[in-house]
Design a protein around this motif. Sequence first.
Motif, PDB file in Angstrom:
ATOM      1  N   MET A 217       0.813  -1.207   0.000  1.00  0.00           N
ATOM      2  CA  MET A 217       0.000   0.000   0.000  1.00  0.00           C
ATOM      3  C   MET A 217       0.855   1.271   0.000  1.00  0.00           C
ATOM      4  O   MET A 217       0.503   2.259  -0.612  1.00  0.00           O
ATOM      5  CB  MET A 217      -0.920  -0.004   1.229  1.00  0.00           C
ATOM      6  N   GLU A 218       1.966   1.241   0.725  1.00  0.00           N
ATOM      7  CA  GLU A 218       2.841   2.409   0.780  1.00  0.00           C
ATOM      8  C   GLU A 218       3.393   2.742  -0.600  1.00  0.00           C
ATOM      9  O   GLU A 218       3.492   3.918  -0.981  1.00  0.00           O
ATOM     10  CB  GLU A 218       3.978   2.167   1.765  1.00  0.00           C
ATOM     11  N   THR A 219       3.733   1.687  -1.367  1.00  0.00           N
ATOM     12  CA  THR A 219       4.253   1.892  -2.723  1.00  0.00           C
ATOM     13  C   THR A 219       3.183   2.484  -3.627  1.00  0.00           C
ATOM     14  O   THR A 219       3.448   3.399  -4.416  1.00  0.00           O
ATOM     15  CB  THR A 219       4.750   0.566  -3.309  1.00  0.00           C
ATOM     16  N   ILE A 220       1.947   1.987  -3.504  1.00  0.00           N
ATOM     17  CA  ILE A 220       0.835   2.499  -4.312  1.00  0.00           C
ATOM     18  C   ILE A 220       0.563   3.956  -3.964  1.00  0.00           C
ATOM     19  O   ILE A 220       0.338   4.801  -4.841  1.00  0.00           O
ATOM     20  CB  ILE A 220      -0.428   1.648  -4.097  1.00  0.00           C
ATOM     21  N   ASN A 221       0.580   4.273  -2.667  1.00  0.00           N
ATOM     22  CA  ASN A 221       0.349   5.644  -2.228  1.00  0.00           C
ATOM     23  C   ASN A 221       1.412   6.584  -2.790  1.00  0.00           C
ATOM     24  O   ASN A 221       1.104   7.673  -3.284  1.00  0.00           O
ATOM     25  CB  ASN A 221       0.347   5.709  -0.703  1.00  0.00           C
ATOM     26  N   PHE A 222       2.666   6.154  -2.717  1.00  0.00           N
ATOM     27  CA  PHE A 222       3.745   6.987  -3.248  1.00  0.00           C
ATOM     28  C   PHE A 222       3.602   7.171  -4.754  1.00  0.00           C
ATOM     29  O   PHE A 222       3.778   8.279  -5.280  1.00  0.00           O
ATOM     30  CB  PHE A 222       5.109   6.381  -2.926  1.00  0.00           C
ATOM     31  N   ALA A 223       3.293   6.086  -5.475  1.00  0.00           N
ATOM     32  CA  ALA A 223       3.137   6.168  -6.930  1.00  0.00           C
ATOM     33  C   ALA A 223       1.992   7.105  -7.305  1.00  0.00           C
ATOM     34  O   ALA A 223       2.086   7.864  -8.281  1.00  0.00           O
ATOM     35  CB  ALA A 223       2.893   4.773  -7.511  1.00  0.00           C
ATOM     36  N   THR A 224       0.922   7.072  -6.522  1.00  0.00           N
ATOM     37  CA  THR A 224      -0.221   7.964  -6.779  1.00  0.00           C
ATOM     38  C   THR A 224       0.168   9.415  -6.550  1.00  0.00           C
ATOM     39  O   THR A 224      -0.205  10.304  -7.325  1.00  0.00           O
ATOM     40  CB  THR A 224      -1.405   7.585  -5.880  1.00  0.00           C
TER      41      THR A 224
END
Length: 208
Positions: free
Chosen positions: A1-8
């Motif tokens: 989730m942290e990676t998705i949040n950063f990518a967003t």
Amino acid sequence: METINFATRWAHVLFGIAWIGLLYYFNFIQGSYFKKASAEALADAKKHLAPDALWWFRWAAMFTFLTGLMLLMGVTKLGLINDYTVLGVLLGTLMFLNVWLVIWPNQKIALGLVDGDAPVAAGKALLASRTNTLFSAPMVCFMLAGPHLSGGYGYGWGSMAMWVCVLIIGLLEANAIVGKQGPMTSVRGVIGSSVLLTAVFVAVLKLL
């Protein structure tokens, strides 16, 4: 989730750079050029340059908005919404709606892509574009302030200061649809108005 949040977040900033960069290009560069260009150069720019630039402009706005919604859902779940976040989201949403519901429909008429009263349409598109430029500085200020400055309310209804700012924003948006350019007629005027509006909002949020 942290990676998705950063990518967003990365995508949101990237699309936002494209959107606001083109907004400033239209207001600070292209508009001035159109006034000085020869008839032949103006016709070519309206036929080839402006439609392409508007394509990138409106879709950059769309994807900035969509990635922003994704980020908003995340911070809402975490209870990290505050006055700054609400005002930034409000300004960004109005700017997005201005692009798709006012600027682009009227620019199509102004550029001769569809039938209509070109001078009237051009005036409407310009006023909405100027208003988006007016909103841009406080919008970025609020987006940056949200995670870093105090002034929050969790899941409540917000502070009185926030609602004063909402009222001001509503009046300015109403002017964008049915009003006049006022001090935003010139590039210097709209830049100064945007900085001043940011200062007014910050003062209201800090002092009320």
